[in-house]
Design an enzyme around this catalytic site. Structure first.
Site, PDB file in Angstrom:
ATOM      1  N   HIS A 105       0.709  -1.110   0.066  1.00  0.00           N
ATOM      2  CA  HIS A 105       0.025   0.048  -0.093  1.00  0.00           C
ATOM      3  C   HIS A 105       0.825   1.125   0.055  1.00  0.00           C
ATOM      4  O   HIS A 105       0.495   2.197  -0.287  1.00  0.00           O
ATOM      5  CB  HIS A 105      -0.890  -0.031   1.371  1.00  0.00           C
ATOM      6  N   HIS A 110       5.766   6.552   6.703  1.00  0.00           N
ATOM      7  CA  HIS A 110       5.543   5.873   5.409  1.00  0.00           C
ATOM      8  C   HIS A 110       5.046   7.191   4.644  1.00  0.00           C
ATOM      9  O   HIS A 110       4.628   8.335   4.918  1.00  0.00           O
ATOM     10  CB  HIS A 110       4.397   4.914   5.461  1.00  0.00           C
ATOM     11  N   HIS A 120       2.536   8.950   1.199  1.00  0.00           N
ATOM     12  CA  HIS A 120       1.242   9.117   0.332  1.00  0.00           C
ATOM     13  C   HIS A 120       1.447  10.048  -0.725  1.00  0.00           C
ATOM     14  O   HIS A 120       1.874  10.855  -0.429  1.00  0.00           O
ATOM     15  CB  HIS A 120      -0.029   9.291   1.384  1.00  0.00           C
ATOM     16  N   HIS A 146       3.844  10.317   6.677  1.00  0.00           N
ATOM     17  CA  HIS A 146       3.187  10.213   8.248  1.00  0.00           C
ATOM     18  C   HIS A 146       4.090   9.390   9.025  1.00  0.00           C
ATOM     19  O   HIS A 146       4.571   8.304   8.654  1.00  0.00           O
ATOM     20  CB  HIS A 146       1.982   9.336   8.034  1.00  0.00           C
ATOM     21  N   THR A 163      -5.766   6.246   7.996  1.00  0.00           N
ATOM     22  CA  THR A 163      -6.354   6.572   6.888  1.00  0.00           C
ATOM     23  C   THR A 163      -6.422   5.281   6.172  1.00  0.00           C
ATOM     24  O   THR A 163      -6.837   5.473   4.884  1.00  0.00           O
ATOM     25  CB  THR A 163      -5.391   7.909   6.218  1.00  0.00           C
ATOM     26  N   THR A 164      -6.296   4.190   6.727  1.00  0.00           N
ATOM     27  CA  THR A 164      -6.199   2.926   6.094  1.00  0.00           C
ATOM     28  C   THR A 164      -7.097   2.064   6.674  1.00  0.00           C
ATOM     29  O   THR A 164      -7.060   2.187   7.786  1.00  0.00           O
ATOM     30  CB  THR A 164      -4.842   2.228   5.670  1.00  0.00           C
TER      31      THR A 164
HETATM   32 ZN   LIG Z   1      -0.630   7.285   6.271  1.00  0.00          ZN
END
Ligand SMILES: [Zn+2]
Length: 250
Positions: free
Chosen positions: A89, A114, A116, A133, A200-201
């Site tokens: 992801h 990680h 995005h 993040h 957010t996942t």
């Molecule tokens: Zn994130």
């Protein structure tokens, strides 16, 4: 270089991925778009219900008009050994002992960071090309995230070492050496927008304390392209504020 690293990938990597999926309570497949995309996460599994029914979800569009005051973040990061993981992801960097933050008397240990693209959080309806993040956990298990926004500009030296070691295939892990200091990711000024939201996942669990640093740092077009070669779009749409207040510091 990449093929040499691939040879080092052992069966325990696959086992570790399975174990972490089990630990997260689910191995349900999800994506950002399409039938298993963000609009359907809440329908994919009972444990993802908060994605659809939650009233304090993330990310949000931060409107600077809705602001109050909050306390500064005390950053106490330190150099640590790290491992770069492509988890299917995003690209994530797990830190063994990277220090942590203190906010309003509570301390949180930095666990991983990680990326995005574009940034999940919008500021006055504007999304940045990239966000990092930094995910922290307290001893009581409470989560606090610091978001660092990236605007396109010069090459980012702190990202260079991370992006150079990005595993191309989901499930792959590469060691990132022993001397990565997360402080190098932060902007000079540490003012932030603060609010309470969610992961957010999936499973979109709530009660996450968000701190979005106001000052963006830079990332080069080539660095963005390198990340987008692996993940073209991995940002959840912004979620309703539902009366939540965003605090700003300073
Ligand atoms: Zn994130």
């Amino acid at each position: 270089m990449k093929s040499r690293m691939k040879l080092a990938i052992a069966p325990w990597v696959a086992l570790a991925v399975t174990a972490s999926a089990a630990a997260a309570g689910s191995s349900v497949h999800w994506e950002y778009q399409g039938k298993a995309g963000a609009a359907h996460w809440g329908e994919l599994a009972p444990e993802f219900a908060a994605c659809q029914q939650g009233k304090a979800q993330s990310p949000i569009d931060i409107r600077t008009s809705r602001t109050g005051t909050s306390v500064p973040i005390g950053f106490g990061y330190r150099a640590s050994s790290a491992e770069i993981v492509n988890n299917g992801h995003t690209v994530q960097v797990d830190l063994a002992d990277g220090g942590g933050i203190e906010v309003a008397g509570a301390t949180y240990r930095l666990v991983q960071f990680h990326f995005h693209t574009p940034s999940e959080e919008a500021v006055n309806s504007r999304r940045y090309p990239l966000v990092a993040h930094l995910v922290h956990k307290s001893d009581a298990g409470e989560l606090a995230v610091v978001a660092v926004l990236f605007r396109q500009g010069r090459e980012n030296a702190a990202l260079a070492s991370v992006f150079a070691g990005m595993p191309a295939t989901a499930g792959e892990k590469h060691p990132a050496g022993t001397g990565f200091d997360p402080t190098s990711l932060l902007p000079t000024r540490r003012g932030y927008y603060g609010y309470t939201g969610s992961l957010t996942t999936p499973p979109c669990s709530e009660g996450v304390r968000w701190h979005i640093l106001k000052q963006p740092v830079e990332v080069s077009a080539a660095q963005l392209a390198a990340f987008r070669k692996l993940y073209r779009m991995n940002a959840r749409p912004v979620q309703p504020l539902n009366g939540r207040v965003v605090l700003v510091n300073p």
